[in-house]
Design an enzyme around this catalytic site. Structure first.
Site, PDB file in Angstrom:
ATOM      1  N   TYR A 147       0.835  -1.211   0.000  1.00 11.90           N
ATOM      2  CA  TYR A 147       0.000   0.000   0.000  1.00 11.90           C
ATOM      3  C   TYR A 147       0.871   1.263   0.000  1.00 11.90           C
ATOM      4  O   TYR A 147       0.623   2.211  -0.749  1.00 11.90           O
ATOM      5  CB  TYR A 147      -0.889  -0.049   1.241  1.00 11.90           C
ATOM      6  N   LYS A 151       0.908   4.065  -2.889  1.00 10.93           N
ATOM      7  CA  LYS A 151       0.490   5.443  -2.567  1.00 10.93           C
ATOM      8  C   LYS A 151       1.632   6.436  -2.767  1.00 10.93           C
ATOM      9  O   LYS A 151       1.388   7.598  -3.122  1.00 10.93           O
ATOM     10  CB  LYS A 151      -0.051   5.507  -1.138  1.00 10.93           C
ATOM     11  N   PRO A 177      -4.670  11.812   2.706  1.00 12.67           N
ATOM     12  CA  PRO A 177      -5.426  11.745   3.960  1.00 12.67           C
ATOM     13  C   PRO A 177      -4.657  10.956   5.016  1.00 12.67           C
ATOM     14  O   PRO A 177      -3.920  10.015   4.691  1.00 12.67           O
ATOM     15  CB  PRO A 177      -6.704  10.988   3.580  1.00 12.67           C
TER      16      PRO A 177
END
Ligand code: CAA
Length: 240
Positions: A147, A151, A177
């Site tokens: 992940y 990202k 975020p």
């Protein structure tokens, strides 16, 4: 105004809040989703926003899906690449399938989707591409080698594409975020989630609407001087 906005993963979590906020700001919104038919049906019933099913991990499906949205609503002028999944595991336990699934959706999905709308944005001389990255692409996270890699890759993609779009009236920005109160974060084991919340200076999880407001700002015509940037919204948990 009536510009057309397409939000991937737009029926649940942060994506749902983005779809609703863009609709409230006057956009014609299409929400894409990949799996949860029941949630999508409820979303459309409650919001009046149409939902379209395809996987952003599948290039051909993205091509067909975007063509359908454009036939129904008109050319996509705002693309929000929000769809994302987790397959958390510490690296020594991570399977090739867990690695690939996350890279395919969270990184390759940006290529697959943006490639469909980019030529039209260039021709019309206007576009907004907003990529939802994550605090964990900025700082890393135990259990998220897949992940975090995807990202972080989203941020490089954002910067390179911002340079290409700049002369064509297209801005490309990312939002990073922090931990937001969604199903994804609620799936983190409670003990670890409590440890994470303790590391957030504002003392709470973020709300999906707090990310949606960032999207509405970056999508606006008035944000044309902002491109290649990362807007960080994480309650002070990590400062870049
Ligand atoms: N901080 C410190 N230590 C941590 C940790 C953390 N955040 N997460 C895991 N660890 C530690 C565990 O305590 C354990 O330590 P010990 O061996 O000393 O007990 C070790 O790392 C992991 O051991 P295992 O591999 O045996 O653990 P597991 O297989 O049971 O679970 C895990 C590993 C799936 C990664 C689990 O720890 C987990 O879900 N962690 C949370 C990961 C996370 O934050 N994901 C974010 C999801 S939300 C999201 O992604 C949205 C976003 O953009 C922010």
């Amino acid at each position: 105004m009536g510009r057309v906005a397409l939000v991937t993963g737009g029926t649940r979590g942060i994506g749902r809040a983005i779809s609703v906020a863009l609709r409230d700001a006057g956009y014609k919104v299409a929400a894409n989703y990949a799996g949860n038919d029941e949630a999508a049906r409820r979303f459309t019933e409650e919001t009046g926003i149409p939902a379209y099913k395809w996987s952003v991990a599948d290039y051909e499906a993205c091509k067909e899906g975007v063509a359908k949205v454009e036939a129904d609503l008109g050319p996509v002028e705002v693309l929000v690449n929000n769809a994302g999944i987790t397959r958390d595991a510490t690296f020594h336990k991570m399977t090739p399938e867990q690695w690939r699934a996350v890279i395919d959706t969270n990184l390759n999905g940006l290529f697959n989707m943006t490639h469909q709308v980019w030529p039209g944005m260039r021709e019309r001389g206007f576009g907004r591409v907003i990529n939802i990255s994550s605090i964990n692409g900025q700082k890393g996270q135990i259990g998220q080698a897949n992940y975090s890699a995807a990202k972080a890759g989203d941020l490089g993609f954002t910067k390179a594409l911002a340079l290409e779009g700049a002369k064509k009236g297209i801005t490309v920005n990312a939002i990073a975020p922090g931990y937001i109160a969604t199903d994804m974060v609620m799936a983190v084991p409670e003990k670890i989630r409590e440890q994470i919340i303790a590391q957030i200076p504002v003392g709470r999880l973020g709300e999906p609407e707090e990310i949606a407001r960032c999207v509405v700002f970056l999508a606006s015509d008035e944000a044309g001087f902002i491109t290649g940037s990362t807007l960080t919204a994480n309650g002070g948990q990590y400062m870049v």
